[in-house]
Design a protein around this motif. Structure first.
Motif, PDB file in Angstrom:
ATOM      1  N   VAL A  94       0.822  -1.208   0.000  1.00  0.00           N
ATOM      2  CA  VAL A  94       0.000   0.000   0.000  1.00  0.00           C
ATOM      3  C   VAL A  94       0.860   1.263   0.000  1.00  0.00           C
ATOM      4  CG1 VAL A  94      -1.816   1.253   1.196  1.00  0.00           C
ATOM      5  CG2 VAL A  94      -1.821  -1.218   1.207  1.00  0.00           C
ATOM      6  N   LEU A 114      -3.956  -0.499  -3.213  1.00  0.00           N
ATOM      7  CA  LEU A 114      -4.808  -0.617  -2.040  1.00  0.00           C
ATOM      8  C   LEU A 114      -5.275  -2.055  -1.864  1.00  0.00           C
ATOM      9  CD1 LEU A 114      -6.171   0.699   0.291  1.00  0.00           C
ATOM     10  CD2 LEU A 114      -8.026   1.397  -1.198  1.00  0.00           C
ATOM     11  N   ALA A 121      -9.587  -2.394  -4.659  1.00  0.00           N
ATOM     12  CA  ALA A 121      -9.932  -2.576  -3.255  1.00  0.00           C
ATOM     13  C   ALA A 121     -11.019  -3.632  -3.091  1.00  0.00           C
ATOM     14  CB  ALA A 121     -10.380  -1.245  -2.661  1.00  0.00           C
ATOM     15  N   ARG A 168       3.697   3.977  -7.895  1.00  0.00           N
ATOM     16  CA  ARG A 168       2.729   4.718  -7.106  1.00  0.00           C
ATOM     17  C   ARG A 168       2.572   6.134  -7.653  1.00  0.00           C
ATOM     18  NH1 ARG A 168       5.214   5.938  -1.774  1.00  0.00           N
ATOM     19  NH2 ARG A 168       6.078   7.612  -3.003  1.00  0.00           N
ATOM     20  N   LEU A 211      -4.637  -2.217   7.818  1.00  0.00           N
ATOM     21  CA  LEU A 211      -4.642  -1.086   6.891  1.00  0.00           C
ATOM     22  C   LEU A 211      -4.706   0.227   7.666  1.00  0.00           C
ATOM     23  CD1 LEU A 211      -4.648  -0.393   3.876  1.00  0.00           C
ATOM     24  CD2 LEU A 211      -7.116  -0.208   4.005  1.00  0.00           C
ATOM     25  N   VAL A 228      -2.220   3.366   7.366  1.00  0.00           N
ATOM     26  CA  VAL A 228      -2.687   4.702   6.980  1.00  0.00           C
ATOM     27  C   VAL A 228      -2.438   5.704   8.106  1.00  0.00           C
ATOM     28  CG1 VAL A 228      -4.726   6.057   6.390  1.00  0.00           C
ATOM     29  CG2 VAL A 228      -4.373   3.834   5.346  1.00  0.00           C
ATOM     30  N   GLN A 254      -0.566   9.332  -3.742  1.00  0.00           N
ATOM     31  CA  GLN A 254      -0.946   8.238  -2.846  1.00  0.00           C
ATOM     32  C   GLN A 254      -1.228   6.971  -3.625  1.00  0.00           C
ATOM     33  OE1 GLN A 254      -3.978  10.667  -1.086  1.00  0.00           O
ATOM     34  NE2 GLN A 254      -3.179  10.260   0.933  1.00  0.00           N
ATOM     35  N   GLY A 285      -4.454   3.061  -6.416  1.00  0.00           N
ATOM     36  CA  GLY A 285      -4.895   1.693  -6.160  1.00  0.00           C
ATOM     37  C   GLY A 285      -3.859   0.800  -6.745  1.00  0.00           C
TER      38      GLY A 285
END
Lengths: 273, 421
Positions: free
Chosen positions: B125, B131, B188, B285, B341, B345, B418, B421
């Motif tokens: 991630v 994700l 996801a 990413r 997760l 995060v 970020q 996904g």
């Protein structure tokens, strides 16, 4: 006449009912700067995307002639292989840098395949095995060389996203050059640059050409195109309209009509100036 | 002076956070074996005061001693959270079992497991920006791999550990293939479904997995063949070293096993980040299309991220199985994925120290607040919301460059992508 590096033969790209590129043929010669021009929506970027493997053309052939004699069909080849094997590198119309990574890291990522020839070697490097250190040092040297050439050596450790626009354009070119391409494809490299920056860009492109890398560029800045190109190809509505030296293109009636819709000597003078 | 006071205040707060729980709330066994807390506010107050005064003195002393050097290296001398908290946490983690408190070590094992899972998921991630909502699947694969290999073939923990990691990595690749083209919400959803599929299969494949009854009697790990049973034979730990047999040895041993595994995860992922593979993950990413244009094989890059992340999940799973000695599908529900997760995060995507801090806050904090009963989740939820409002990119955000010509400058998180996904 120099050898032909890339020949595009009757390239066709259809998106559903839309025929974006219709049987376009042209050649890119080694040691040339070839410009691809045309009004908005003419299909220039589509041609680029076909050559660099982002689209799979619906028809036609794209052949890369390699110095060792082997010809490579690029149509339908995955994008990463086109860079790896056919040595075609590209930049993007809307700059695509790794914004959160430093300028130097951007150039290191470009040399990924040199530093890490395969996954096994990449994993062995975790334990310090293989000649990773040696390759990494060589990669840093090459990155340093290109940073010097595009005048970004002072900003090597800054995040790429924090650079001013013109510097980002130059960095993207340096990054593409770090993959050792034989053809560098530039999608509107002069867009948004001021006159001084355009001049610097022209000088950079000519120096890249003189080093033996062919340049294929899409550009709307006719000043830049006419000054540096050895060869110009004009597209309009997905069809090849003209093909020749800048002087020939300036005088071509069809080209003038495509840009202006009619023949008007004053406006033509404005465009080609 | 104000700056020094502020600096000392922060150190005192860190000390309060660490020692508040460890020293301030020891549990004692009362009459009838009842466990109760014995708060020690004064001890904590003294420790915090010592840290505050010590830090203040140190900062003032440094400021007065060589002011010129400090002015010169102003950019350098900034104490980052990883420079201070990292070694501090490491020392605390090493000495923790020496306190000899069974409850404390148990909580330590739990926290450490989540630190390890967090670091494993961080690869997928945080670095590669994919994700993954089904990380618990690899945890389950690891746990069942060890349990089944041990039960069927009588293999020991140390033989099965790498096998469990390999099997989990294999399943990571299996998950990777179908989701290669998916991004964001779609990725996801599929990973979430994958986690559930694994659990449902474990639940229903009764002949192999025992279904809802789970697998019990999973062997404990040994230290070079020494067992941690309560006997005092020559093949037991206590017998070999002529110690009084105690459960604490086993718990402490388990603690050091997971501590070692977590350190391994940290070492491998920190190292990978500085290697071409890790750089390719981060580039992926930032911009997948640019990666393809640069000749990076996006498929392999994504699969390695999934496989290596899953591998560490598998290690953690094998450890979980050996620690519990009993596993059932109930331990591998979606909430586990969600917690891991959340740890990643909350800690800050891609930040190693951030993930460790977040695991301590979330898992350790959850244990500390156990006395609040029904208010526990309320406090917990509120704390998460506050952290996300104050620090939207996690406790420790941003990244340090993997390579630099001069001194590496920390890159702020708002510069980073970020991932899609």
């Amino acid at each position: 006449m120099a050898e032909v590096l890339l020949s595009v033969d009757r390239l066709t790209m259809r998106f559903g009912g839309l025929l974006a590129v219709n049987a376009v043929s042209f050649e890119v010669r080694a040691g040339d700067i070839t410009a691809l021009i045309g009004p908005n929506g003419a299909g220039k970027t589509t041609v680029f995307n076909c050559i660099t493997g982002f689209y799979k053309p619906t028809g036609g052939r794209i052949i890369m002639h390699r110095p060792n004699g082997g010809d490579l069909e690029l149509a339908g080849m995955p994008g990463f292989l086109i860079n790896q094997r056919a040595k075609v590198a590209r930049t993007f119309q809307n700059i695509r840098l790794f914004a959160g990574m430093t300028v130097l890291e951007n150039l290191m990522v470009a040399q990924h395949n040199t530093v890490m020839p395969n996954v096994a070697r990449g994993l062995l490097a975790v334990f310090g095995l293989g000649n990773f250190r040696h390759l990494e040092a060589a990669a840093i040297e090459k990155a340093r060389h290109w940073l010097d050439r595009v005048g970004l050596i002072e900003r090597a450790d800054e995040p790429a996203g924090s650079l001013p626009y013109g510097a980002q354009r130059r960095l993207e070119i340096a990054r593409a050059m770090c993959t050792d391409p034989r053809i560098l494809c530039l999608d509107e490299p002069a867009a948004g640059l001021n006159p001084r920056e355009s001049d610097e860009l022209s000088a950079l492109l000519m120096s890249i050409r003189d080093d033996g890398c062919a340049v294929l560029l899409i550009e709307h800045d006719m000043g830049v195109v006419m000054r540096i190109s050895d060869h110009v190809i004009v597209l309009d509505h997905g069809v090849g309209l003209a093909d020749g030296t800048p002087t020939e293109i300036k005088a071509n009636k069809h080209v003038i009509a495509a840009y202006l819709g009619e023949e008007d000597p004053e406006d033509i003078a404005e465009i080609v100036a | 002076m104000i700056k020094a006071l502020k600096d000392a205040g922060i150190s005192a707060l860190i000390a309060l956070g660490i020692f508040g729980a460890m020293v301030g709330l020891p549990s004692v066994v009362g009459e009838g074996g009842k466990l109760s807390l014995d708060p020690q506010p004064w001890t904590v107050a003294i420790i915090v005061a010592v840290v505050f005064i010590g830090r203040l003195g140190m900062v003032l002393w440094q400021a007065n001693r060589k002011p010129r050097v400090k002015a010169k290296s102003a950019a350098h001398s900034k104490y980052t959270i990883s420079n201070v908290a990292g070694p501090l946490l490491l020392i605390v983690a090493v000495v923790l079992p020496m306190a000899g408190d069974r409850y404390l070590i148990d909580v330590g094992v739990l926290v450490m497991t989540y630190v390890m899972l967090g670091w494993g998921l961080n690869i997928v991630v945080g670095l590669a920006g994919l994700l993954d909502l089904g990380y618990v699947a690899f945890y389950a694969v690891g746990a069942y791999s060890y349990a089944l290999l041990a039960q069927t073939f009588g293999l020991g923990f140390w033989t099965c550990l790498p096998l469990a990691g390999l099997l989990a990595a294999f399943w990571g690749m299996l998950l990777g293939f179908p989701v290669l083209r998916l991004r964001g919400d779609y990725l996801a959803i599929v990973t979430l479904a994958f986690g559930e599929i694994i659990r449902v299969v474990l639940l229903n494949w009764t002949q192999l997995t025992g279904g809802p009854n789970g697998i019990s009697g999973i062997p404990r790990p040994t230290l070079f063949g020494l067992k941690f049973t309560l006997g005092d034979g020559p093949d037991t730990f206590a017998g070999f070293f002529h110690l009084t047999p105690s459960v604490t040895y086993r718990v402490a041993f388990l603690y050091y096993v997971i501590f070692g595994l977590a350190l391994l995860t940290n070492w491998v992922s920190s190292r990978l980040r500085r290697l071409p593979l890790g750089r390719a993950w981060e580039a992926l990413r930032e911009d997948e299309i640019a990666c393809r244009a640069l000749g990076i094989n996006v498929t392999t890059t994504k699969l390695t991220a999934f496989a290596i992340g899953a591998c560490f999940g598998g290690f953690a799973g094998a450890f979980f199985a050996t620690r519990q000695a009993f596993i059932s599908p109930e331990s591998f529900t979606f909430i586990e994925s969600a917690i891991v997760l959340a740890v990643v995060v909350l800690g800050g995507l891609g930040s190693q120290i951030g993930v460790a801090l977040a695991a301590i806050v979330m898992i350790g904090g959850g244990e500390v607040f156990r006395d609040f009963n029904e208010y526990r989740m309320l406090i917990f939820g509120l704390a998460l919301v506050v952290v996300m409002v104050v620090r939207p990119r996690g406790l420790v955000s941003g990244r340090t460059p993997s390579v630099s010509l001069g001194k590496g400058v920390h890159i702020a998180a708002d510069m980073m992508s970020q991932g899609h996904g």
